[in-house]
Design a protein around this motif. Structure first.
Motif, PDB file in Angstrom:
ATOM      1  N   PRO A 194       8.667  -8.175   1.828  1.00  0.00           N
ATOM      2  CA  PRO A 194       7.207  -7.728   2.217  1.00  0.00           C
ATOM      3  C   PRO A 194       7.144  -6.926   3.431  1.00  0.00           C
ATOM      4  O   PRO A 194       7.808  -7.045   4.527  1.00  0.00           O
ATOM      5  CB  PRO A 194       6.382  -8.929   2.168  1.00  0.00           C
ATOM      6  CG  PRO A 194       7.479 -10.121   2.685  1.00  0.00           C
ATOM      7  CD  PRO A 194       8.637  -9.515   2.144  1.00  0.00           C
ATOM      8  N   ALA A 195       6.184  -6.433   3.896  1.00  0.00           N
ATOM      9  CA  ALA A 195       5.808  -5.600   5.100  1.00  0.00           C
ATOM     10  C   ALA A 195       5.836  -6.448   6.329  1.00  0.00           C
ATOM     11  O   ALA A 195       5.920  -6.394   7.433  1.00  0.00           O
ATOM     12  CB  ALA A 195       4.741  -4.651   5.191  1.00  0.00           C
ATOM     13  N   GLU A 196       5.271  -7.956   5.892  1.00  0.00           N
ATOM     14  CA  GLU A 196       4.977  -8.807   7.056  1.00  0.00           C
ATOM     15  C   GLU A 196       5.654 -10.201   6.352  1.00  0.00           C
ATOM     16  O   GLU A 196       5.325 -10.701   5.224  1.00  0.00           O
ATOM     17  CB  GLU A 196       3.521  -9.003   7.308  1.00  0.00           C
ATOM     18  CG  GLU A 196       3.785 -10.074   8.638  1.00  0.00           C
ATOM     19  CD  GLU A 196       2.381 -10.099   9.313  1.00  0.00           C
ATOM     20  OE1 GLU A 196       1.502  -9.208   9.264  1.00  0.00           O
ATOM     21  OE2 GLU A 196       1.907 -11.334   9.819  1.00  0.00           O
ATOM     22  N   GLY A 199       5.007 -13.713   9.899  1.00  0.00           N
ATOM     23  CA  GLY A 199       4.353 -13.071  11.195  1.00  0.00           C
ATOM     24  C   GLY A 199       5.156 -11.974  11.744  1.00  0.00           C
ATOM     25  O   GLY A 199       5.081 -11.441  12.862  1.00  0.00           O
ATOM     26  N   ARG A 200       6.512 -11.681  10.956  1.00  0.00           N
ATOM     27  CA  ARG A 200       7.332 -10.609  11.635  1.00  0.00           C
ATOM     28  C   ARG A 200       7.236  -9.463  10.669  1.00  0.00           C
ATOM     29  O   ARG A 200       7.221  -9.309   9.652  1.00  0.00           O
ATOM     30  CB  ARG A 200       8.847 -11.055  11.227  1.00  0.00           C
ATOM     31  CG  ARG A 200       9.125 -12.288  12.155  1.00  0.00           C
ATOM     32  CD  ARG A 200      10.343 -12.653  11.785  1.00  0.00           C
ATOM     33  NE  ARG A 200      10.840 -13.990  12.613  1.00  0.00           N
ATOM     34  CZ  ARG A 200      11.160 -14.546  13.823  1.00  0.00           C
ATOM     35  NH1 ARG A 200      11.196 -13.237  14.720  1.00  0.00           N
ATOM     36  NH2 ARG A 200      11.457 -15.395  14.132  1.00  0.00           N
ATOM     37  N   ARG A 201       6.702  -8.398  11.226  1.00  0.00           N
ATOM     38  CA  ARG A 201       6.257  -7.068  10.610  1.00  0.00           C
ATOM     39  C   ARG A 201       7.641  -6.137  10.589  1.00  0.00           C
ATOM     40  O   ARG A 201       8.406  -6.119  11.668  1.00  0.00           O
ATOM     41  CB  ARG A 201       5.235  -6.306  11.459  1.00  0.00           C
ATOM     42  CG  ARG A 201       3.905  -7.135  10.890  1.00  0.00           C
ATOM     43  CD  ARG A 201       2.745  -6.014  11.620  1.00  0.00           C
ATOM     44  NE  ARG A 201       2.905  -4.701  11.345  1.00  0.00           N
ATOM     45  CZ  ARG A 201       2.616  -4.172  10.149  1.00  0.00           C
ATOM     46  NH1 ARG A 201       2.026  -4.781   9.361  1.00  0.00           N
ATOM     47  NH2 ARG A 201       2.687  -2.916   9.848  1.00  0.00           N
ATOM     48  N   VAL A 202       7.638  -5.442   9.599  1.00  0.00           N
ATOM     49  CA  VAL A 202       8.715  -4.415   9.545  1.00  0.00           C
ATOM     50  C   VAL A 202       8.215  -3.191  10.557  1.00  0.00           C
ATOM     51  O   VAL A 202       7.108  -2.881  10.735  1.00  0.00           O
ATOM     52  CB  VAL A 202       8.665  -3.579   7.844  1.00  0.00           C
ATOM     53  CG1 VAL A 202       9.485  -2.364   8.052  1.00  0.00           C
ATOM     54  CG2 VAL A 202       9.100  -4.501   7.062  1.00  0.00           C
ATOM     55  N   LEU A 206       8.978   2.737   9.898  1.00  0.00           N
ATOM     56  CA  LEU A 206       9.727   2.634   8.498  1.00  0.00           C
ATOM     57  C   LEU A 206       8.505   2.739   7.509  1.00  0.00           C
ATOM     58  O   LEU A 206       8.756   3.233   6.379  1.00  0.00           O
ATOM     59  CB  LEU A 206      10.539   1.347   8.535  1.00  0.00           C
ATOM     60  CG  LEU A 206      11.623   1.252   9.371  1.00  0.00           C
ATOM     61  CD1 LEU A 206      12.439   0.202   8.971  1.00  0.00           C
ATOM     62  CD2 LEU A 206      12.582   2.404   9.270  1.00  0.00           C
ATOM     63  N   LEU A 207       7.327   2.522   7.939  1.00  0.00           N
ATOM     64  CA  LEU A 207       6.139   2.368   6.944  1.00  0.00           C
ATOM     65  C   LEU A 207       5.488   3.991   7.189  1.00  0.00           C
ATOM     66  O   LEU A 207       4.403   4.157   6.264  1.00  0.00           O
ATOM     67  CB  LEU A 207       5.061   1.358   7.180  1.00  0.00           C
ATOM     68  CG  LEU A 207       5.856  -0.102   7.097  1.00  0.00           C
ATOM     69  CD1 LEU A 207       4.788  -1.015   7.616  1.00  0.00           C
ATOM     70  CD2 LEU A 207       6.279  -0.352   5.845  1.00  0.00           C
ATOM     71  N   SER A 208       6.036   4.757   8.109  1.00  0.00           N
ATOM     72  CA  SER A 208       5.108   5.963   8.305  1.00  0.00           C
ATOM     73  C   SER A 208       5.188   7.078   7.266  1.00  0.00           C
ATOM     74  O   SER A 208       4.394   7.829   7.276  1.00  0.00           O
ATOM     75  CB  SER A 208       5.600   6.341   9.540  1.00  0.00           C
ATOM     76  OG  SER A 208       6.729   7.019   9.666  1.00  0.00           O
ATOM     77  N   GLY A 209       6.312   6.996   6.441  1.00  0.00           N
ATOM     78  CA  GLY A 209       6.821   8.090   5.508  1.00  0.00           C
ATOM     79  C   GLY A 209       7.049   9.360   6.334  1.00  0.00           C
ATOM     80  O   GLY A 209       7.292  10.284   5.534  1.00  0.00           O
TER      81      GLY A 209
END
Ligand SMILES: CN1CCN(Cc2ccc(Cn3ccc4ccc(-c5n[nH]c(N)c5C#N)cc43)cc2)CC1
Length: 236
Positions: A194-196, A199-202, A206-209
């Motif tokens: 998952p993206a989070e 509590g740790r976010r990617v 990397l989610l910007s496209g």
């Protein structure tokens, strides 16, 4: 590619019936033949070792069984395809060998026929290396600066590193390009869904496209990791 292995522990190589290496064998991309050295020992007890001449601890592997095994393999070796090296290359894993690298894996992936001679005990009688080094191509190769109990684990590591570079073995050849050591740097960190998580976010990039920004971030991450963990790789 044909790969012959000579060992007193053939069972070690059952591991190469699994996963990608097993599939590559099933598809005929790798022809792996494992030979029990004891079948080349002609005495009643199938003796492959003896005490070190000049004294010392442990046992040394006798030359005669090795010669019978290797002569049989070399006699059975067929000519290479155009552009491939003719003579089989015999690799003896050894703590005294040149260090195995990704560059060596790439180099060896162009061979038509490799033979791995797996020593045990305190090693193999030197005259085996001399004999086959004069008759053909021999390399003593180490997988790292630590001592194992024999050459089998090293051979499996090298066979996997070489085998995965052969055309058709790895599903997506692009995955071979951005690996540690492939471009001289360590690999960048990888993430998935998952993206989070806890509590740790990617990282947002990397989610910007934005693939230019992603590639730049990944290269910077490779450089930073290499500087921190393996600064020796950055020496000219
Ligand atoms: C008189 N001398 C006699 C040798 N000893 C040193 C010694 C030599 C071998 C062994 C065990 N062994 C036998 C065959 C064999 C092959 C590869 C490897 C190996 N180890 N580490 C790697 N990266 C390896 C690889 N690749 C180890 C092997 C144990 C201790 C010093 C005193």
């Amino acid at each position: 590619m044909r790969i012959d292995v000579v060992t007193i522990f053939p069972g070690y190589f059952d591991a190469l019936e699994l996963s990608l290496m097993g599939k590559a064998r099933d598809r005929g991309l790798i022809d792996l033949r494992v030979h029990d050295l004891r079948e080349s020992a002609n005495d009643k007890h199938r003796t492959v070792d003896d005490t070190p001449t000049g004294g010392g601890a442990g046992m040394v592997m006798k030359p005669e069984p090795w010669a019978q095994a290797l002569d049989g393999i070399l006699a059975d070796s067929v000519g290479a395809e155009p552009g491939e090296s003719d003579e089989p290359l015999i690799i003896f894993p050894s703590p005294a060998g040149e260090v195995f690298t990704q560059a060596m894996a790439r180099e060896l992936a162009s061979e038509a026929h490799l033979v791995f001679g797996c020593g045990r005990y305190e090693g193999i009688d030197q005259r085996v290396f001399d004999e086959y080094g004069e008759r053909g191509r021999v390399r003593l190769v180490s997988i790292g600066d630590y001592v194992l109990n024999g050459g089998e684990v090293a051979s499996i590591a090298m066979i996997e590193a070489i085998g995965r570079l052969l055309p058709g073995v790895v599903g997506n050849p692009d995955s071979l390009v951005e690996e540690s050591h492939e471009d001289g740097l360590l690999e960048y960190p990888s993430y998935t869904k998952p993206a989070e998580w806890r509590g740790r976010r990617v990282p947002d990039v990397l989610l910007s496209g934005n693939h230019a920004a992603i590639n730049a971030w990944r290269h910077e991450q490779s450089l930073e990791r290499t500087r921190r963990v393996r600064p020796d790789l950055l020496d000219d």
